[in-house]
Design an enzyme around this catalytic site. Structure first.
Site, PDB file in Angstrom:
ATOM      1  N   TRP A   1      44.214  41.645  37.294  1.00  0.00           N
ATOM      2  CA  TRP A   1      43.634  40.739  38.288  1.00  0.00           C
ATOM      3  C   TRP A   1      43.984  41.181  39.704  1.00  0.00           C
ATOM      4  CZ3 TRP A   1      45.645  37.612  42.126  1.00  0.00           C
ATOM      5  CH2 TRP A   1      44.774  36.680  42.683  1.00  0.00           C
TER       6      TRP A   1
ATOM      7  N   ASP B   1      38.547  37.346  34.686  1.00  0.00           N
ATOM      8  CA  ASP B   1      39.752  36.577  34.353  1.00  0.00           C
ATOM      9  C   ASP B   1      40.110  35.578  35.448  1.00  0.00           C
ATOM     10  OD1 ASP B   1      40.116  37.830  31.934  1.00  0.00           O
ATOM     11  OD2 ASP B   1      41.450  39.369  32.741  1.00  0.00           O
ATOM     12  N   ASP B   2      39.468  35.671  36.601  1.00  0.00           N
ATOM     13  CA  ASP B   2      39.773  34.782  37.719  1.00  0.00           C
ATOM     14  C   ASP B   2      39.232  33.380  37.433  1.00  0.00           C
ATOM     15  OD1 ASP B   2      40.612  34.713  40.753  1.00  0.00           O
ATOM     16  OD2 ASP B   2      38.711  33.623  40.601  1.00  0.00           O
ATOM     17  N   LEU B   3      40.124  32.381  37.476  1.00  0.00           N
ATOM     18  CA  LEU B   3      39.730  31.018  37.123  1.00  0.00           C
ATOM     19  C   LEU B   3      38.736  30.429  38.114  1.00  0.00           C
ATOM     20  CD1 LEU B   3      43.161  29.566  35.931  1.00  0.00           C
ATOM     21  CD2 LEU B   3      41.316  30.559  34.550  1.00  0.00           C
TER      22      LEU B   3
END
Length: 206
Positions: A135, A154-156
């Site tokens: 990330w 993968d970044d929320l």
């Protein structure tokens, strides 16, 4: 300055995707801006891991004062680690930043080769440094190297924005999000940046 591909990417995305076009039109005067020098950017990213933005800024300010505003690998290596920890860094983050400095100092990170390296090659090099995961490497590609086609799924925040804008807030699998992202190639960094802005109009620093 605006990345040289920015306007071309916006036009291409708007032609492909009406939702993306709407998001971009709602924020007509903002664009991605390069964030600092490579070592400084990565050190700051490590400093800010797993703490609030406000707390990270406070610790980073103290680190800058400790290093006399000279945020270089050599300055970090020369500084006693106890002094760095006194800035508010955890033992682990102190070790990570020291390891990052050593990688830059001994040439293990090949900044001069990056222009000819692929995104995945640079990510593979960066994640060899303790404290840098995929990330952080992807954020670096977007915000420092201005690579145009990075998709940090993968970044929320990115996941949330995709759900809000494309799935009416409902759950969606990573596979569906990844498939949607394929339609934004070769400008996925630009699409990602506007999706972030749709949730948080003020650009964040990494």
């Amino acid at each position: 300055m605006k990345p040289d591909y920015w306007d071309r990417a916006k036009r291409a995305l708007a032609r492909k995707d009406a939702v993306m076009g709407r998001i971009m039109r709602s924020r007509p005067k903002v664009h991605l801006v390069r964030r600092g020098e490579p070592f400084l950017t990565l050190a700051r990213a490590i400093c800010g891991q797993q703490i609030s933005v406000k707390a990270a800024q406070s610790v980073w300010d103290r680190v800058c004062i400790c290093l006399d505003q000279k945020i270089t690998p050599e300055a970090v290596i020369a500084k006693d680690r106890k002094v760095l920890r006194a800035c508010g860094l955890s033992d682990r983050k102190t070790e990570y930043i020291a390891d990052l400095a050593q990688h830059f100092a001994d040439g293990s990170i090949h900044v001069h080769r990056w222009p000819s390296m692929s995104d995945e090659e640079i990510i593979a090099e960066l994640v060899e440094v303790r404290g840098i995961g995929r990330w952080t490497a992807e954020m670096f590609l977007i915000f420092n190297l201005l690579r145009p086609d990075v998709f940090p799924l993968d970044d929320l925040g990115l996941q949330k924005s995709i759900r809000v804008n494309y799935f009416r807030g409902r759950k969606a699998s990573l596979a569906r999000m990844r498939k949607l992202g394929e339609s934004w190639r070769p400008w996925r960094s630009v699409a990602t940046w506007y999706l972030w802005r749709s949730l948080d109009p003020v650009p964040v620093e990494y």
